[in-house]
Write an enzyme that holds these catalytic residues in place. Structure first.
Site, short mmCIF file in Angstrom:
data_model
loop_
_atom_site.label_atom_id
_atom_site.label_comp_id
_atom_site.label_asym_id
_atom_site.label_seq_id
_atom_site.Cartn_x
_atom_site.Cartn_y
_atom_site.Cartn_z
CE LYS A 67 34.68 37.71 44.75
NZ LYS A 67 33.94 38.79 45.48
CB SER A 68 39.88 40.66 39.38
OG SER A 68 39.84 39.40 38.77
CB THR B 74 34.31 45.84 46.02
OG1 THR B 74 33.34 44.87 45.60
CG2 THR B 74 33.68 46.76 47.05
CD1 TRP B 75 40.54 49.11 47.33
CD2 TRP B 75 41.95 47.57 46.55
NE1 TRP B 75 41.81 49.46 47.75
CE2 TRP B 75 42.69 48.53 47.29
CE3 TRP B 75 42.63 46.50 45.96
CZ2 TRP B 75 44.07 48.46 47.44
CZ3 TRP B 75 44.00 46.42 46.12
CH2 TRP B 75 44.72 47.39 46.86
CG HIS C 214 32.22 41.71 35.89
ND1 HIS C 214 33.36 42.10 36.54
CD2 HIS C 214 31.27 41.52 36.85
CE1 HIS C 214 33.12 42.15 37.85
NE2 HIS C 214 31.87 41.80 38.06
NE ARG D 217 42.80 38.44 44.27
CZ ARG D 217 41.94 38.21 45.24
NH1 ARG D 217 40.63 38.14 44.96
NH2 ARG D 217 42.35 38.06 46.49
#
Length: 318
Positions: free
Chosen positions: A63-64, A67-68, A125, A147
């Site tokens: 969640k950092s 995907t982007w 990860h 992030r």
């Protein structure tokens, strides 16, 4: 590709198993937390994966911006092969285009990755300390995106709630916060995960690129050029004149990716809805979820853990 035997799951050395996130049973291995059902895949990947010097490994904490980063890197590497009007990302989720290393070993078999395009682009990860030795020794390129801990925590909390049964309430955010603050999260402790790659980027800047989600959001054009140069595929003067950098920026933006049918209704090969990998994609959403007290607790812990090494997240505001 090595052909070593996979370590059977029942032989994996376990320590503490933590059930507090509800949707996951986490086990601590080599100082980091990992979903128990995937731990054998991590160990097999460490033992069997053979990296080449031209490989490119994308690493993030969950969640950092995974995907982007995947979409941006894939598009940069393939821009001479794929026109943006007829691009694989238009019909395939970014995560399906870039193999996730340890997941490929989870079924007890050594995967054949030899048919992937060169340079081989992979994602992970895994903490730096748990990377296969061949990745470090091969001198392949490693890109790490992190992030700020507040937005990471909030996004992780929402993400894991997606995997609960419909009739089961999520773990209260206050309880989830205490777990995260205590270092118990997927591939956590969060701070140790960051520090492994941060230190590596200081020691080997030509091989480890350390990026921050907030900086990428603030000036994506600058960081796309930086990313392309690190990859060894800098944009030519002609491509710059044609506005290719800005086109890739728009093509891989949160708004663009979330508007695609494949990311609205499609599913991954494991059956997870692609839409679960997109939420808001903004900086500072933590302000809508954390109290002043919990915010301050993460600030203090981040300062204690990171600032002595020159790593800060001061740009996310109060």
């Amino acid at each position: 590709m090595a052909t070593s035997n996979i370590v059977p799951e029942h032989e994996v050395p376990l320590s503490i198993v933590e059930k507090g996130w509800k949707s996951l049973h986490l086990t601590q291995y080599q100082g980091f937390w990992r979903p128990l059902k995937f731990l054998s895949g991590v160990m097999a990947c460490r033992e069997c994966f053979e990296a080449c010097k031209d490989d490119i490994i994308l690493n993030t904490t969950p969640k950092s911006g995974t995907t982007w980063l995947t979409a941006l890197t894939f598009t940069i590497l393939s821009h001479t092969r794929h026109d943006l009007d007829n691009h694989p990302l238009l019909t395939t989720n970014p995560r399906e285009l870039v193999p996730y290393t340890s997941a490929r070993y989870a079924d007890g078999k050594v995967p054949d990755l030899t048919n992937l395009p060169s340079p081989c682009l992979l994602s992970s990860h895994l903490p730096y300390e748990l990377l296969p030795t061949s990745i470090i020794e091969s001198n392949c390129r490693i890109i790490y995106l992190c992030r700020n801990p507040k937005d990471t925590f909030v996004s992780l909390w929402y993400f894991l709630n997606n995997f609960l049964p419909e009739d089961e309430p999520p773990v209260p955010i206050e309880e989830a916060f205490e777990l995260f603050h205590g270092g118990i999260s997927i591939f956590g402790p969060f701070w140790e995960h960051l520090l492994g790659y941060w230190k590596a980027s200081l020691e080997r800047p030509e091989r480890v690129l350390f990026m921050k989600y907030e900086e990428l959001k603030k000036d994506p054009t600058f960081h796309l050029r930086r990313l392309a140069e690190f990859l060894g595929f800098p944009f030519s003067l002609e491509e710059e004149r044609q506005g290719l950098v800005e086109k890739i920026e728009r093509f891989c933006s949160f708004e663009s990716l979330t508007s695609l049918e494949v990311n609205q209704s499609g599913k991954t090969r494991r059956g997870n809805p692609n839409k679960n990998f997109f939420r808001r994609g903004i900086v500072g959403d933590w302000k809508n979820h954390l109290t002043a007290e919990t915010s301050e607790k993460l600030d203090q812990l981040s300062q204690q853990k990171l600032e002595a090494f020159g790593l800060t997240f001061k740009d996310v505001g109060k």
